[in-house]
Motif scaffolding. Structure first.
Motif, PDB file in Angstrom:
ATOM      1  N   TRP A  77       0.843  -1.202   0.000  1.00  0.00           N
ATOM      2  CA  TRP A  77       0.000   0.000   0.000  1.00  0.00           C
ATOM      3  C   TRP A  77       0.878   1.253   0.000  1.00  0.00           C
ATOM      4  O   TRP A  77       0.624   2.200  -0.748  1.00  0.00           O
ATOM      5  N   LEU A  78       1.907   1.257   0.849  1.00  0.00           N
ATOM      6  CA  LEU A  78       2.812   2.404   0.896  1.00  0.00           C
ATOM      7  C   LEU A  78       3.538   2.597  -0.433  1.00  0.00           C
ATOM      8  O   LEU A  78       3.665   3.720  -0.921  1.00  0.00           O
ATOM      9  N   ARG A  79       4.010   1.491  -1.016  1.00  0.00           N
ATOM     10  CA  ARG A  79       4.666   1.571  -2.327  1.00  0.00           C
ATOM     11  C   ARG A  79       3.730   2.193  -3.352  1.00  0.00           C
ATOM     12  O   ARG A  79       4.142   3.030  -4.160  1.00  0.00           O
ATOM     13  N   GLY A  80       2.475   1.780  -3.321  1.00  0.00           N
ATOM     14  CA  GLY A  80       1.478   2.317  -4.243  1.00  0.00           C
ATOM     15  C   GLY A  80       1.204   3.799  -4.038  1.00  0.00           C
ATOM     16  O   GLY A  80       0.659   4.460  -4.916  1.00  0.00           O
ATOM     17  N   HIS A  81       1.581   4.321  -2.883  1.00  0.00           N
ATOM     18  CA  HIS A  81       1.416   5.741  -2.595  1.00  0.00           C
ATOM     19  C   HIS A  81       2.741   6.500  -2.659  1.00  0.00           C
ATOM     20  O   HIS A  81       2.903   7.563  -2.059  1.00  0.00           O
ATOM     21  N   ILE A  96       8.086  -0.629   9.571  1.00  0.00           N
ATOM     22  CA  ILE A  96       8.487  -0.316   8.196  1.00  0.00           C
ATOM     23  C   ILE A  96       9.326   0.950   8.225  1.00  0.00           C
ATOM     24  O   ILE A  96       8.985   1.917   8.915  1.00  0.00           O
ATOM     25  N   VAL A  97      10.416   0.936   7.474  1.00  0.00           N
ATOM     26  CA  VAL A  97      11.200   2.148   7.236  1.00  0.00           C
ATOM     27  C   VAL A  97      11.113   2.393   5.735  1.00  0.00           C
ATOM     28  O   VAL A  97      11.349   1.483   4.921  1.00  0.00           O
ATOM     29  N   ALA A  98      10.735   3.606   5.359  1.00  0.00           N
ATOM     30  CA  ALA A  98      10.522   3.923   3.953  1.00  0.00           C
ATOM     31  C   ALA A  98      11.065   5.307   3.639  1.00  0.00           C
ATOM     32  O   ALA A  98      11.313   6.106   4.546  1.00  0.00           O
ATOM     33  N   LEU A  99      11.240   5.553   2.364  1.00  0.00           N
ATOM     34  CA  LEU A  99      11.595   6.896   1.902  1.00  0.00           C
ATOM     35  C   LEU A  99      10.381   7.517   1.244  1.00  0.00           C
ATOM     36  O   LEU A  99       9.710   6.879   0.423  1.00  0.00           O
ATOM     37  N   ASP A 100      10.091   8.745   1.616  1.00  0.00           N
ATOM     38  CA  ASP A 100       9.058   9.551   0.980  1.00  0.00           C
ATOM     39  C   ASP A 100       9.781  10.771   0.439  1.00  0.00           C
ATOM     40  O   ASP A 100      10.031  11.724   1.172  1.00  0.00           O
TER      41      ASP A 100
END
Length: 107
Positions: free
Chosen positions: A4-8, A26-30
């Motif tokens: 879901w996060l990838r899709g956003h 989760i650790v992500a880059l925005d």
């Protein structure tokens, strides 16, 4: 949740990253911001999933995030904590709420 996060537009960097007994879901880059995402799932009830992130848990997330930042120098120019609440509704499925910048890294 990572899908879901990838899709956003988020780039997933780590999932279930551990520092001692603490864990970052989760650790992500925005963009250039490293985001530490806490995922809370709950059945429908009096407390929303977002309310389930206690002050003690936020403190633990800050410690784990600091360790992650030191283990990954140069990743992200800014940092923030997001919370994704998943309310499980039985036959209705799940309702998702994403709160950006849900709390600060200040102690």
């Amino acid at each position: 949740m990572a899908r879901w996060l990838r899709g956003h537009g988020f780039e997933i960097l780590d999932r279930n990253w551990r520092y001692g007994r603490r864990e970052l879901d989760i650790v992500a880059l925005d963009g250039s911001t490293a985001v530490f995402v806490e995922v809370k799932a709950r059945s429908r009830g009096p407390q929303s999933p977002l309310e389930a992130v206690s002050p003690r848990q936020r403190a633990g997330l800050r410690v784990a995030a600091e360790a992650w930042i030191h283990a990954h120098p140069g990743v992200g120019r800014e940092f923030r904590f997001d919370v994704v609440g998943v309310e499980l509704n039985g036959r209705e499925g799940a309702r998702l709420e994403h709160v950006r910048d849900a709390f600060t890294g200040d102690r």
